[in-house]
Design a protein around this motif. Structure first.
Motif, short mmCIF file in Angstrom:
data_model
loop_
_atom_site.label_atom_id
_atom_site.label_comp_id
_atom_site.label_asym_id
_atom_site.label_seq_id
_atom_site.Cartn_x
_atom_site.Cartn_y
_atom_site.Cartn_z
N LEU A 121 27.34 70.86 6.25
CA LEU A 121 26.72 69.82 7.07
C LEU A 121 26.80 68.45 6.39
O LEU A 121 27.01 67.44 7.07
CB LEU A 121 25.26 70.19 7.35
CG LEU A 121 25.05 71.41 8.25
CD1 LEU A 121 23.59 71.84 8.24
CD2 LEU A 121 25.49 71.11 9.68
N ILE A 122 26.66 68.45 5.06
CA ILE A 122 26.76 67.19 4.32
C ILE A 122 28.19 66.64 4.39
O ILE A 122 28.40 65.43 4.58
CB ILE A 122 26.35 67.40 2.84
CG1 ILE A 122 24.86 67.74 2.73
CG2 ILE A 122 26.68 66.16 2.01
CD1 ILE A 122 23.93 66.65 3.13
N ARG A 123 29.19 67.54 4.28
CA ARG A 123 30.59 67.10 4.36
C ARG A 123 30.91 66.49 5.71
O ARG A 123 31.72 65.56 5.81
CB ARG A 123 31.52 68.27 4.07
CG ARG A 123 31.59 68.67 2.59
CD ARG A 123 32.78 69.59 2.32
NE ARG A 123 32.65 70.86 3.03
CZ ARG A 123 32.07 71.94 2.52
NH1 ARG A 123 31.55 71.90 1.31
NH2 ARG A 123 32.02 73.06 3.22
N GLN A 124 30.29 67.02 6.76
CA GLN A 124 30.52 66.48 8.10
C GLN A 124 30.02 65.04 8.23
O GLN A 124 30.44 64.32 9.14
CB GLN A 124 29.84 67.37 9.14
CG GLN A 124 30.49 68.75 9.28
CD GLN A 124 29.73 69.65 10.23
OE1 GLN A 124 29.25 69.21 11.27
NE2 GLN A 124 29.63 70.93 9.89
N GLN A 125 29.14 64.64 7.33
CA GLN A 125 28.65 63.25 7.33
C GLN A 125 29.46 62.37 6.39
O GLN A 125 29.11 61.20 6.18
CB GLN A 125 27.17 63.23 6.93
CG GLN A 125 26.26 64.03 7.85
CD GLN A 125 26.34 63.57 9.29
OE1 GLN A 125 26.32 62.36 9.56
NE2 GLN A 125 26.45 64.50 10.22
N GLY A 126 30.52 62.95 5.79
CA GLY A 126 31.42 62.15 4.96
C GLY A 126 31.10 62.16 3.48
O GLY A 126 31.66 61.36 2.73
N TYR A 127 30.23 63.08 3.02
CA TYR A 127 29.87 63.15 1.60
C TYR A 127 30.23 64.55 1.08
O TYR A 127 29.70 65.54 1.57
CB TYR A 127 28.38 62.85 1.40
CG TYR A 127 28.03 61.46 1.89
CD1 TYR A 127 28.23 60.35 1.09
CD2 TYR A 127 27.54 61.28 3.19
CE1 TYR A 127 27.94 59.07 1.55
CE2 TYR A 127 27.25 60.00 3.66
CZ TYR A 127 27.45 58.91 2.85
OH TYR A 127 27.18 57.65 3.31
N PHE A 128 31.11 64.59 0.10
CA PHE A 128 31.67 65.85 -0.34
C PHE A 128 30.99 66.41 -1.59
O PHE A 128 31.43 67.42 -2.14
CB PHE A 128 33.17 65.70 -0.58
CG PHE A 128 33.94 65.60 0.71
CD1 PHE A 128 34.60 66.71 1.22
CD2 PHE A 128 33.98 64.43 1.43
CE1 PHE A 128 35.30 66.63 2.42
CE2 PHE A 128 34.67 64.33 2.62
CZ PHE A 128 35.33 65.45 3.12
#
Length: 230
Positions: A121-128
């Motif tokens: 879910l965090i990656r979907q916001q652009g933070y890996f």
């Protein structure tokens, strides 16, 4: 041939009725749906779908079932708009899953969310990386809202060689004309402070305020209810 005509007429009629009902109930039936919205949409579709394949069900029965279900959903949504305390039960509430860079394991556990799902879910916001996140809030629709650490924001402060400032999470103090006393206590203020802040902006009663939030190093932000034109 009559069989196909009956199926076609029921499908067309069901399509029209579902379209009218979902448009009447609002956009949450289409996007950003809560679990309750999902169940509502699912049942509406099942009502029509079952009727199409059960030829003993007449069009008037389809109309009655869909309209009745739509009315129930409408009044449920009306209740959540009028009475804030019912929203937690019917819609759920946002949960902070990362607080000041620290993962809140108990919150993840109660939300039935594991670390892998959180990372996705965090990656979907652009933070890996979870290290890039200062705050993360699990919304009622299952998505995660992210407030990154200042040095990882876009554009990155480190890229511009500018001094960074600490990130602060906005706190809601008034919602739908009601004071959220737990939030007020959390930020370290009392009701007298709140009344003074409202008075500075020409507000005398809480019921005049639709939404008010506080953030450190910023004045109290508020939206008043729109006055109805005569």
């Amino acid at each position: 041939m009559n069989h196909y005509l009956m199926t076609a007429s029921e499908l067309i009629f069901g399509f029209i009725i579902l379209f009218i009902v979902t448009k009447s109930l609002g956009k949450t039936q289409f996007s950003q749906i809560t679990p309750f919205d999902f169940i509502s949409a699912l049942v509406l579709g099942e009502l029509v779908g079952n009727a199409v394949y059960d030829h003993e069900v007449k069009i008037l029965e389809i109309l009655f079932a869909v309209v009745l279900w739509g009315v129930l959903i409408y009044f449920t949504e009306l209740i959540t708009q009028k009475y804030r305390k019912t929203r937690k039960v019917l819609e759920g509430e946002p949960n902070i899953v990362i607080h000041k860079g620290q993962i809140k394991y108990d919150t993840l556990k109660s939300s039935r969310l594991d670390i892998n799902q959180l990372q996705s879910l965090i990656r979907q916001q652009g933070y890996f990386s979870l290290q890039d996140v200062e705050y993360a809030i699990l919304e009622t629709n299952g998505m995660v809202s992210v407030l990154p650490k200042p040095e990882n924001d876009t554009p990155k402060m480190s890229d511009l060689n500018l001094p960074t400032q600490p990130a602060h999470l906005p706190i809601t103090l008034i919602l739908d004309g009601e004071v959220l006393y737990d939030n007020l206590k959390e930020v370290g203020f009392d009701e007298n402070w709140l009344k003074k802040q409202l008075s500075k902006q020409g507000v005398t009663e809480y019921k005049e305020v639709l939404y008010a939030e506080w953030r450190e190093d910023s004045p109290l932000y508020l939206n008043k209810y729109e006055k109805k034109s005569v």
